[in-house]
Design an enzyme around this catalytic site. Structure first.
Site: not given
Length: 312
Positions: A218, A263
């Site tokens: 991610s 992230h």
């Protein structure tokens, strides 16, 4: 007597600069002049007039992308290879026990080590150090980055356990990767992906609890989102769609219990890398880009080393 009302002059109706009399509300993406359908040429974003197309051909080297680097004959190739690596690691982890597999503990990112049961590494003793762990039978010490497991900084970006997790990440990579490789070239795209992954790992080290475990692509995928946003802004394109997609993913991050630290680090890292590539001056562009990427990589390394020294 009635006073005459002032009527402000109306702006002239835009007409094609090459064909006077042809009304056109479409403007060249580069120079801004109105162009009619006969004169417009589709570009990566919007349309361009014949003069700007000719200028672009003249100033761009043959087989070179708009930001340097050779154009990829198959812009999806790097994404296919990355997806294959992620899939292979996930398959190996699944076949060796899933969450109970040793791969599920040695490959993800641990800021500090953990003392786990030798028979089931998914069970661990919180707070137990390496010395205490070695003194008891049936326990094994799994090292973290602070213990010398530096490989976890990058292997964590290729590790997944849940099928939905890897499925969503690889789907996003498949949609974003070829677009970016088509624009920046293969070498720059691979550098973007790996440096974004490292930036995500650095953010996890600094912003997450030391006893957490983080895994997944991610961070790198958010780096691609940040890069695409910067490139769209660079060409003055429509950022609405990418902002909506980014907002949805950010909302899912905070509501789904996912590592927002990774992230965030990947997103910021990808945006910085794209800015280095996109805003490098045309003169000596490749050298400036290389030095910029090396400098950013060194900055990430320094942040990681400083944090590891604190944790150790």
């Amino acid at each position: 007597m009635t006073q005459p009302q002032f009527v402000p002059p109306q702006p002239p109706t835009p007409e094609c600069y090459r064909h006077p009399g042809r009304v056109s509300y479409i403007r060249c993406q580069r120079c801004g002049r109105p162009i009619c359908p006969e004169c417009m040429t589709a570009a990566a974003v919007g349309y361009q007039c014949p003069e700007c197309v000719a200028e672009g051909v003249r100033t761009t080297r043959q087989n070179q992308g708009p930001y340097g680097g050779a154009r990829s004959k198959n812009p999806a190739l790097s994404s296919i290879v990355l997806i294959a690596i992620n899939a292979a690691v996930w398959l190996a982890t699944t076949l060796t026990g899933g969450a109970a597999s040793w791969l599920a503990w040695w490959l993800p990112l641990h800021p500090v080590g953990a003392c786990v049961l030798s028979s089931d590494p998914s069970r661990y003793l919180p707070g137990a150090g390496a010395v205490a762990c070695a003194a008891r039978d049936g326990l094994t010490w799994v090292p973290g980055v602070a213990d010398g497991a530096w490989w976890q900084l990058i292997t964590s970006a290729f590790s997944h356990i849940d099928v939905l997790h890897i499925g969503l990440n690889m789907l996003a990579l498949w949609f974003l990767g070829p677009q970016l490789e088509r624009v920046v070239g293969r070498a720059r795209f691979v550098a973007l992906y790996l440096l974004s992954a490292l930036a995500g790992s650095a953010a996890v080290l600094w912003l997450s609890s030391p006893d957490t475990m983080t895994l997944g692509a991610s961070g790198a995928v958010f780096g691609l989102m940040g890069a695409l946003l910067v490139l769209v802004i660079k060409v003055r394109g429509n950022v609405q769609s990418i902002l909506i997609w980014l907002a949805v993913n950010v909302a899912f991050t905070f509501t789904g219990g996912i590592s927002w630290q990774g992230h965030l680090g990947g997103l910021v890292g990808g945006a910085i890398i794209a800015a280095i590539l996109a805003y490098a001056p045309r003169q000596n562009r490749s050298r400036v880009q290389l030095l910029g990427l090396i400098g950013f990589g060194v900055l990430i390394a320094v942040l990681i080393v400083v944090r590891v020294l604190q944790l150790a």
